[in-house]
Design an enzyme around this catalytic site. Structure first.
Site, PDB file in Angstrom:
ATOM      1  N   ASP A 218      32.775   1.906   0.182  1.00 24.49           N
ATOM      2  CA  ASP A 218      31.856   0.958  -0.440  1.00 24.49           C
ATOM      3  C   ASP A 218      31.326   0.068   0.675  1.00 24.49           C
ATOM      4  O   ASP A 218      32.040  -0.807   1.185  1.00 24.49           O
ATOM      5  CB  ASP A 218      32.570   0.129  -1.506  1.00 24.49           C
ATOM      6  CG  ASP A 218      31.620  -0.772  -2.280  1.00 24.49           C
ATOM      7  OD1 ASP A 218      30.467  -0.947  -1.827  1.00 24.49           O
ATOM      8  OD2 ASP A 218      32.018  -1.311  -3.328  1.00 24.49           O
TER       9      ASP A 218
ATOM     10  N   GLU B 206      28.349  -1.667   0.419  1.00 24.92           N
ATOM     11  CA  GLU B 206      27.409  -2.491  -0.322  1.00 24.92           C
ATOM     12  C   GLU B 206      26.155  -1.696  -0.697  1.00 24.92           C
ATOM     13  O   GLU B 206      25.632  -0.921   0.068  1.00 24.92           O
ATOM     14  CB  GLU B 206      27.031  -3.769   0.417  1.00 24.92           C
ATOM     15  CG  GLU B 206      26.341  -4.813  -0.468  1.00 24.92           C
ATOM     16  CD  GLU B 206      27.084  -5.090  -1.778  1.00 24.92           C
ATOM     17  OE1 GLU B 206      26.880  -4.345  -2.750  1.00 24.92           O
ATOM     18  OE2 GLU B 206      27.884  -6.046  -1.816  1.00 24.92           O
ATOM     19  N   ASN B 207      25.767  -1.911  -1.937  1.00 24.36           N
ATOM     20  CA  ASN B 207      24.653  -1.178  -2.543  1.00 24.36           C
ATOM     21  C   ASN B 207      24.886   0.326  -2.519  1.00 24.36           C
ATOM     22  O   ASN B 207      23.943   1.111  -2.390  1.00 24.36           O
ATOM     23  CB  ASN B 207      23.330  -1.536  -1.856  1.00 24.36           C
ATOM     24  CG  ASN B 207      22.985  -2.996  -2.024  1.00 24.36           C
ATOM     25  OD1 ASN B 207      23.158  -3.564  -3.092  1.00 24.36           O
ATOM     26  ND2 ASN B 207      22.535  -3.630  -0.951  1.00 24.36           N
TER      27      ASN B 207
ATOM     28  N   GLY C 107      32.157  -6.078  -3.826  1.00 22.23           N
ATOM     29  CA  GLY C 107      31.939  -7.249  -2.993  1.00 22.23           C
ATOM     30  C   GLY C 107      31.234  -8.366  -3.725  1.00 22.23           C
ATOM     31  O   GLY C 107      31.426  -9.549  -3.418  1.00 22.23           O
ATOM     32  N   ASP C 108      30.397  -8.016  -4.715  1.00 22.36           N
ATOM     33  CA  ASP C 108      29.716  -9.033  -5.526  1.00 22.36           C
ATOM     34  C   ASP C 108      30.467  -9.310  -6.816  1.00 22.36           C
ATOM     35  O   ASP C 108      29.904  -9.844  -7.766  1.00 22.36           O
ATOM     36  CB  ASP C 108      28.286  -8.596  -5.828  1.00 22.36           C
ATOM     37  CG  ASP C 108      28.227  -7.295  -6.628  1.00 22.36           C
ATOM     38  OD1 ASP C 108      29.297  -6.683  -6.858  1.00 22.36           O
ATOM     39  OD2 ASP C 108      27.124  -6.886  -7.014  1.00 22.36           O
TER      40      ASP C 108
END
Length: 428
Positions: free
Chosen positions: A312, A314-315, A389-390
């Protein structure tokens, strides 16, 4: 003005010339008194405008120069691990010290004699630290057993919670006990606690996991796992860490999870993440993901059952770059799975294997995804468990332990870590 004067010395050829400072003036013919105006020579005309761009899209900009990874450093042969050595002892031997060492099962240093995690009881909000049977050994699960046993009190708490709480909770919430904190055994002190998402503009805070939902054994010793259940938004985090890789610095991570409990949502992660609790863009995190969320792949596999180990970053969770054969990625459905992620400039490596036997396999080793902005990486150095992460918290999973170290470890080190995990006897 045209014409010729044959004799320049005659009176007909004589003029009185008068010019101003600007360059304009008059020429007066002496013989006739006739006046001829004079002016500066005109400036040359400007060049013609460039022809218009032909219709259609503009040509694409030139591609960026290729990312060239640093030359690998020579890895001297590692001596055999001494008797009783644990994962962080092995990493220290290899020059890759642990900067985060979390386990619900065992000590990750042969000398560690502190608590592994804490448990909070729902009916009176008291907590207890869960410690080891001995230094360098296994968890003393009887602490959990004795602390989390008053079921009559639990029923009253659940009834009150159902009346007072305005959020959607899993059936039967709260459990008798939740895991409150997971302690970092490394000198960095990067402990994980239930994430208070509201501090970053998200409500409500995450929930802790049921401390007694999954009970198994490790070499005959009873142990518990962190069970992340559906529709619960459970997550642990540390946004203020020490020693964790940032930017494009190399790092290595592993976790041990169940290969039989997963889903296709974001994100059952452990590892490096944003310090803001928000999506800060491509490459701002680097965590291990386990599950079958393949919607980010350029070409999804024919069979999307999985599960797979992914990065992972991000996005997107990726099992490789944009050019992998999606149907060639091995699935990892073992009861206990070793999932490993290694990142360095330009490239990353994913490894996986059966935590109960055998070696660890290299599942991908190569460039980062070519789309997006993953080169260079922009890691921020927080630590997450159970979420993205978000703080995306739709995933499920069962987690036993995880470690993060500095640097990109050698294959020999990875093999020694897998051998140590097998020897720990998960599920035996």
């Amino acid at each position: 003005m045209g014409g010729f004067l044959d004799d320049c010395n005659s009176s007909d050829a004589q003029f009185t010339v008068s010019f101003s400072a600007s360059g304009n003036g008059t020429l007066v013919h002496k013989a006739t008194g006739l006046c001829v105006s004079a002016a500066q020579m005109p400036k040359p005309p400007p060049p013609p405008p460039s022809p218009p761009h032909p219709p259609g899209p503009k040509p694409p900009p030139p591609p960026p120069p290729p990312c060239i990874p640093p030359a690998p450093s020579p890895s001297p042969p590692l001596p055999p691990a001494p008797p009783g050595a644990q994962p962080c002892d092995i990493y220290n031997m290899s020059g890759n010290p642990c900067v985060a060492a979390h386990s619900l099962v065992r000590a990750l240093y042969s000398s560690y004699d502190g608590p592994l995690y804490s448990v909070k009881r729902s009916y009176d909000n008291t907590t207890v630290n869960v410690t080891l049977l001995s230094a360098g050994g296994y968890v003393n699960a009887s602490i959990v057993d004795n602390f989390c046993q008053n079921m009559s009190m639990l029923a009253a708490v659940q009834k009150r919670q159902a009346l007072l709480n305005d959020r959607t909770l899993p059936p039967g919430w709260p459990p008798l006990c939740i895991i409150q904190d997971i302690y970092d055994q490394s000198p960095q002190g990067n402990h994980l606690t239930i994430y208070n998402a509201s501090k970053n503009g998200r409500n409500p805070p995450d929930l802790g996991v049921n401390a007694t939902a999954v009970r198994t054994t490790a070499n005959g010793h009873p142990v518990y796992a962190a069970y992340f259940q559906d529709h619960a938004c459970q997550g642990y985090r540390n946004d203020n860490t020490s020693g964790i890789a940032t930017g494009d610095d190399p790092e290595t991570e592993y976790m041990i999870v169940s290969g039989e409990h997963y889903n296709a949502f974001c994100c059952f992660d452990y590892g490096n993440a944003e310090t803001s609790g928000h999506d800060n863009g491509d490459g701002t995190m680097e965590a291990i993901y386990f599950g079958n969320d393949v919607r980010w792949w350029k070409d999804p596999p024919t069979n999307t059952t999985g599960p797979w180990i992914m990065a992972d970053i991000e996005n997107g969770m990726y099992a490789g770059d944009d050019h992998i054969d999606p149907n060639s990625i091995p699935t990892m459905g073992y009861p206990f799975v070793t999932a490993m992620l290694k990142g360095k400039p330009c490239e990353f490596t994913i490894k996986g294997g059966n935590s109960q036997e055998g070696s660890i396999a290299k599942l991908y080793d190569g460039p980062r995804p070519q789309h997006g902005a993953y080169i260079p990486m922009k890691k921020q150095g927080a630590i997450i468990l159970g979420t993205g992460g978000d703080n995306s918290c739709g995933a499920v999973g069962t987690w036993f332990e995880g470690v993060m170290v500095t640097g990109y470890t050698s294959d020999a080190t990875d093999d020694m870590i897998q051998a140590n995990i097998v020897a720990a006897g998960f599920g035996k």
